[in-house]
Design an enzyme around this catalytic site. Structure first.
Site, PDB file in Angstrom:
ATOM      1  N   SER A  17     -59.136  28.037  19.077  1.00 53.38           N
ATOM      2  CA  SER A  17     -58.660  27.455  17.824  1.00 53.38           C
ATOM      3  C   SER A  17     -58.388  25.968  18.018  1.00 53.38           C
ATOM      4  O   SER A  17     -57.720  25.572  18.977  1.00 53.38           O
ATOM      5  CB  SER A  17     -57.376  28.168  17.395  1.00 53.38           C
ATOM      6  OG  SER A  17     -56.839  27.535  16.258  1.00 53.38           O
ATOM      7  N   GLY A  18     -58.894  25.154  17.091  1.00 53.06           N
ATOM      8  CA  GLY A  18     -58.777  23.704  17.235  1.00 53.06           C
ATOM      9  C   GLY A  18     -57.357  23.175  17.243  1.00 53.06           C
ATOM     10  O   GLY A  18     -57.034  22.260  18.016  1.00 53.06           O
ATOM     11  N   HIS A  19     -56.486  23.771  16.413  1.00 56.32           N
ATOM     12  CA  HIS A  19     -55.179  23.115  16.232  1.00 56.32           C
ATOM     13  C   HIS A  19     -54.238  23.293  17.414  1.00 56.32           C
ATOM     14  O   HIS A  19     -53.142  22.731  17.418  1.00 56.32           O
ATOM     15  CB  HIS A  19     -54.525  23.534  14.907  1.00 56.32           C
ATOM     16  CG  HIS A  19     -53.998  24.927  14.826  1.00 56.32           C
ATOM     17  ND1 HIS A  19     -52.660  25.204  14.916  1.00 56.32           N
ATOM     18  CD2 HIS A  19     -54.604  26.119  14.648  1.00 56.32           C
ATOM     19  CE1 HIS A  19     -52.477  26.508  14.777  1.00 56.32           C
ATOM     20  NE2 HIS A  19     -53.648  27.087  14.614  1.00 56.32           N
TER      21      HIS A  19
ATOM     22  N   GLY B  78     -58.716  30.515  14.849  1.00 56.51           N
ATOM     23  CA  GLY B  78     -58.646  31.489  15.931  1.00 56.51           C
ATOM     24  C   GLY B  78     -58.655  32.918  15.402  1.00 56.51           C
ATOM     25  O   GLY B  78     -59.290  33.807  15.968  1.00 56.51           O
ATOM     26  N   THR B  79     -57.952  33.130  14.306  1.00 57.81           N
ATOM     27  CA  THR B  79     -57.876  34.473  13.723  1.00 57.81           C
ATOM     28  C   THR B  79     -59.261  34.955  13.298  1.00 57.81           C
ATOM     29  O   THR B  79     -59.628  36.111  13.559  1.00 57.81           O
ATOM     30  CB  THR B  79     -56.912  34.465  12.513  1.00 57.81           C
ATOM     31  OG1 THR B  79     -55.627  34.018  12.967  1.00 57.81           O
ATOM     32  CG2 THR B  79     -56.778  35.844  11.900  1.00 57.81           C
TER      33      THR B  79
ATOM     34  N   THR C  92     -70.982  27.003   4.179  1.00 56.67           N
ATOM     35  CA  THR C  92     -71.336  25.607   4.477  1.00 56.67           C
ATOM     36  C   THR C  92     -70.444  25.079   5.594  1.00 56.67           C
ATOM     37  O   THR C  92     -69.224  25.247   5.549  1.00 56.67           O
ATOM     38  CB  THR C  92     -71.196  24.747   3.200  1.00 56.67           C
ATOM     39  OG1 THR C  92     -72.075  25.286   2.215  1.00 56.67           O
ATOM     40  CG2 THR C  92     -71.559  23.296   3.471  1.00 56.67           C
TER      41      THR C  92
ATOM     42  N   CYS D 280     -36.211  37.847  12.630  1.00 54.49           N
ATOM     43  CA  CYS D 280     -35.187  38.618  11.951  1.00 54.49           C
ATOM     44  C   CYS D 280     -35.756  39.108  10.630  1.00 54.49           C
ATOM     45  O   CYS D 280     -35.971  38.339   9.720  1.00 54.49           O
ATOM     46  CB  CYS D 280     -33.984  37.724  11.702  1.00 54.49           C
ATOM     47  SG  CYS D 280     -32.532  38.639  11.265  1.00 54.49           S
TER      48      CYS D 280
ATOM     49  N   GLN E 276     -54.755  30.055  23.488  1.00 45.10           N
ATOM     50  CA  GLN E 276     -53.729  29.273  24.199  1.00 45.10           C
ATOM     51  C   GLN E 276     -54.217  28.745  25.553  1.00 45.10           C
ATOM     52  O   GLN E 276     -53.551  27.912  26.163  1.00 45.10           O
ATOM     53  CB  GLN E 276     -52.466  30.112  24.411  1.00 45.10           C
ATOM     54  CG  GLN E 276     -51.727  30.461  23.125  1.00 45.10           C
ATOM     55  CD  GLN E 276     -51.142  29.254  22.393  1.00 45.10           C
ATOM     56  OE1 GLN E 276     -51.042  28.150  22.945  1.00 45.10           O
ATOM     57  NE2 GLN E 276     -50.762  29.449  21.153  1.00 45.10           N
TER      58      GLN E 276
ATOM     59  N   ASN F  18     -49.213  33.427  24.115  1.00 49.76           N
ATOM     60  CA  ASN F  18     -48.658  32.318  23.342  1.00 49.76           C
ATOM     61  C   ASN F  18     -47.146  32.195  23.488  1.00 49.76           C
ATOM     62  O   ASN F  18     -46.603  31.104  23.411  1.00 49.76           O
ATOM     63  CB  ASN F  18     -49.045  32.457  21.867  1.00 49.76           C
ATOM     64  CG  ASN F  18     -48.865  33.850  21.320  1.00 49.76           C
ATOM     65  OD1 ASN F  18     -49.450  34.810  21.821  1.00 49.76           O
ATOM     66  ND2 ASN F  18     -48.032  33.976  20.299  1.00 49.76           N
TER      67      ASN F  18
HETATM   68  N1  PLP Z   1     -54.287  33.893  19.133  1.00 48.64           N
HETATM   69  C1  PLP Z   1     -53.272  33.286  19.762  1.00 48.64           C
HETATM   70  C2  PLP Z   1     -52.947  33.654  21.168  1.00 48.64           C
HETATM   71  C3  PLP Z   1     -52.526  32.302  19.099  1.00 48.64           C
HETATM   72  O1  PLP Z   1     -51.508  31.716  19.720  1.00 48.64           O
HETATM   73  C4  PLP Z   1     -52.882  31.968  17.763  1.00 48.64           C
HETATM   74  C5  PLP Z   1     -52.099  30.963  17.006  1.00 48.64           C
HETATM   75  O2  PLP Z   1     -50.926  31.073  16.803  1.00 48.64           O
HETATM   76  C6  PLP Z   1     -53.950  32.628  17.159  1.00 48.64           C
HETATM   77  C7  PLP Z   1     -54.636  33.581  17.878  1.00 48.64           C
HETATM   78  C8  PLP Z   1     -54.380  32.344  15.750  1.00 48.64           C
HETATM   79  O3  PLP Z   1     -55.051  31.110  15.645  1.00 48.64           O
HETATM   80  P1  PLP Z   1     -55.216  30.426  14.225  1.00 48.64           P
HETATM   81  O4  PLP Z   1     -53.882  29.916  13.825  1.00 48.64           O
HETATM   82  O5  PLP Z   1     -56.198  29.302  14.434  1.00 48.64           O
HETATM   83  O6  PLP Z   1     -55.749  31.452  13.295  1.00 48.64           O
END
Ligand code: PLP
Length: 400
Positions: free
Chosen positions: A199-201, A72-73, A237, A325, A179, A151
């Site tokens: 994002s897949g996970h 996702g990042t 790749t 924290c 999300q 999130n």
């Molecule tokens: N954007 C949001 C709203 C997320 O909740 C997350 C994951 O925590 C990300 C981006 C980042 O995704 P990734 O962990 O696949 O880089």
């Protein structure tokens, strides 16, 4: 292993057994490089095509509009950098105060490079006001990036309307839908959204695979330069096993979408209602706004989220806290601060995020386990009613 009560699906989700099964052949017999001329590698193209069509179906877009990325990042970074590169004459970026660090920290970096950035505020329910967007847009605005769902709180933003407003002013619109995908219906064809990250996970595929939707016809500059993969839009790749896994996860998510909004939502509501009825001085952050069906963010007044997490972790319960924290000072989450959650509540927030794998028995276990934990922590809280609030000595540096 002891029973795990997993309520942290917005952090990451288990790989669905069907997804693991889909991926397995690509680690063993089907290991070829899809760019190879020979039948063995090139033959893998068809599995990538299948995956791409499954993701396209979930999003309501064309297969040619999808690029596979590593997470996702990367999708967020690509969307934002691509637009900056494509519109060098523009110098303004609009986002919100409640984005994930994947967007916020890039925005801060852009500011340090002389870019002008507007951070839209949210109200106490966690919602943005589209009038603020209208006011912020200028002819100089290259891009607006607003997450589809938050999130931490699950609050869903009016991104379709925001995209229309943005287009009318001649800027591109990106949404971080990491999300939202798989939890609420998405049909990109009916929207003006130009770029979307997933994002897949977060939807039962593995960590380390994502996708970026790029609307046909918009200006695009690749973030990763190198080989010609993904039609020159993302070099490297292709991660065939993970792409196949993401495809399967997208197919499952489409099939489970209704269950998310009935079964999962009912479990979430049962948990939220159970905890807020059983425990005094709680508040549901974002409860007044439209929300994802799987997320609830509950603050327990006078205690620290981390202490709750440590105690429930011993009971097998996995959730998240909004606060972090750092360096001896207790900073509540930037999302809750933007929502002006009162100090006594902001530090004691717990996010529960559910999935189709959760059960009513698990929810009831949490409802039963929580009151004694909260009671114990409040009894020893240095912050409880009548005591001074949050001195600088309140938080020892944590060792995570
Ligand atoms: N954007 C949001 C709203 C997320 O909740 C997350 C994951 O925590 C990300 C981006 C980042 O995704 P990734 O962990 O696949 O880089």
């Amino acid at each position: 292993m002891e029973k795990v009560y997993y309520f942290d699906n917005n952090a990451t989700s288990r790989v669905a057994p069907e997804v693991a099964k889909e991926m397995e052949p690509f680690f063993n017999e089907l290991y070829g490089n899809p760019s190879s001329m020979h039948f063995f590698g090139g033959g893998n193209q068809k599995y990538m095509d299948l995956a791409r069509s499954r993701v396209a179906k979930l999003l309501g877009c064309e297969t040619s509009e999808l690029i596979f990325t590593s997470c996702g990042t990367e999708s967020d970074s690509t969307a934002i950098w691509s637009t900056i590169q494509s519109y060098p004459e523009k110098n303004h970026f609009i986002t919100t105060k409640v984005e994930h660090p994947a967007v916020l920290n890039l925005a801060k970096h852009m500011e340090s490079k002389g870019y002008r950035v507007t951070y839209l505020p949210v109200d106490t329910a966690g919602q943005i006001n589209l009038d603020d967007l209208k006011t912020a847009l200028t002819p100089d605005t290259a891009l607006v990036s607003i997450m589809w769902a938050n999130n931490e709180t699950g609050v869903v933003y009016p991104v379709e309307e925001a995209a229309r407003i943005t287009h009318a002013k001649g800027a591109l619109f990106h949404t971080d839908a990491v999300q939202a995908v798989g939890k609420i219906p998405i049909n990109l064809k009916e929207t003006k959204i130009d770029l979307l990250s997933l994002s897949g996970h977060k939807l039962h595929a593995p960590k380390g695979i994502g996708a970026l939707y790029v609307r046909k016809g918009i200006r695009y500059s690749p973030f990763m330069l190198g080989g010609h993969q993904e039609h020159g839009r993302r070099a490297g790749t292709e991660n065939v096993p993970y792409i196949a896994g993401l495809g399967k996860a997208a197919e499952l998510a489409a099939a489970n979408l209704e269950k998310e909004n009935t079964y999962v939502k009912a479990l979430r509501d049962r948990l939220e209602n159970g905890l807020t009825a059983a425990i005094k001085n709680t508040r549901v952050n974002g409860g007044g706004a439209p929300r994802l069906p799987n997320t609830t963010n509950i603050s327990f007044e006078y205690i620290e989220g981390e202490s709750i997490l440590l105690m429930i972790s011993e009971l097998g319960i996995c959730a998240s806290s909004g606060s972090a924290c750092t360096s001896g000072s207790l900073e509540p989450s930037h999302v809750l601060m933007a929502m002006a959650v009162p100090q006594t509540y902001a530090h004691g927030s717990i996010r529960f995020s559910l999935s189709v794998y959760n059960t009513e028995e698990e929810v009831d276990y949490i409802i039963k386990s929580f009151p004694p934990v909260i009671e114990r922590l409040r009894a020893i809280s240095p912050f409880a009613e009548g005591k001074p609030l949050f001195g600088t000595e309140a938080c020892e540096p944590h060792h995570h």
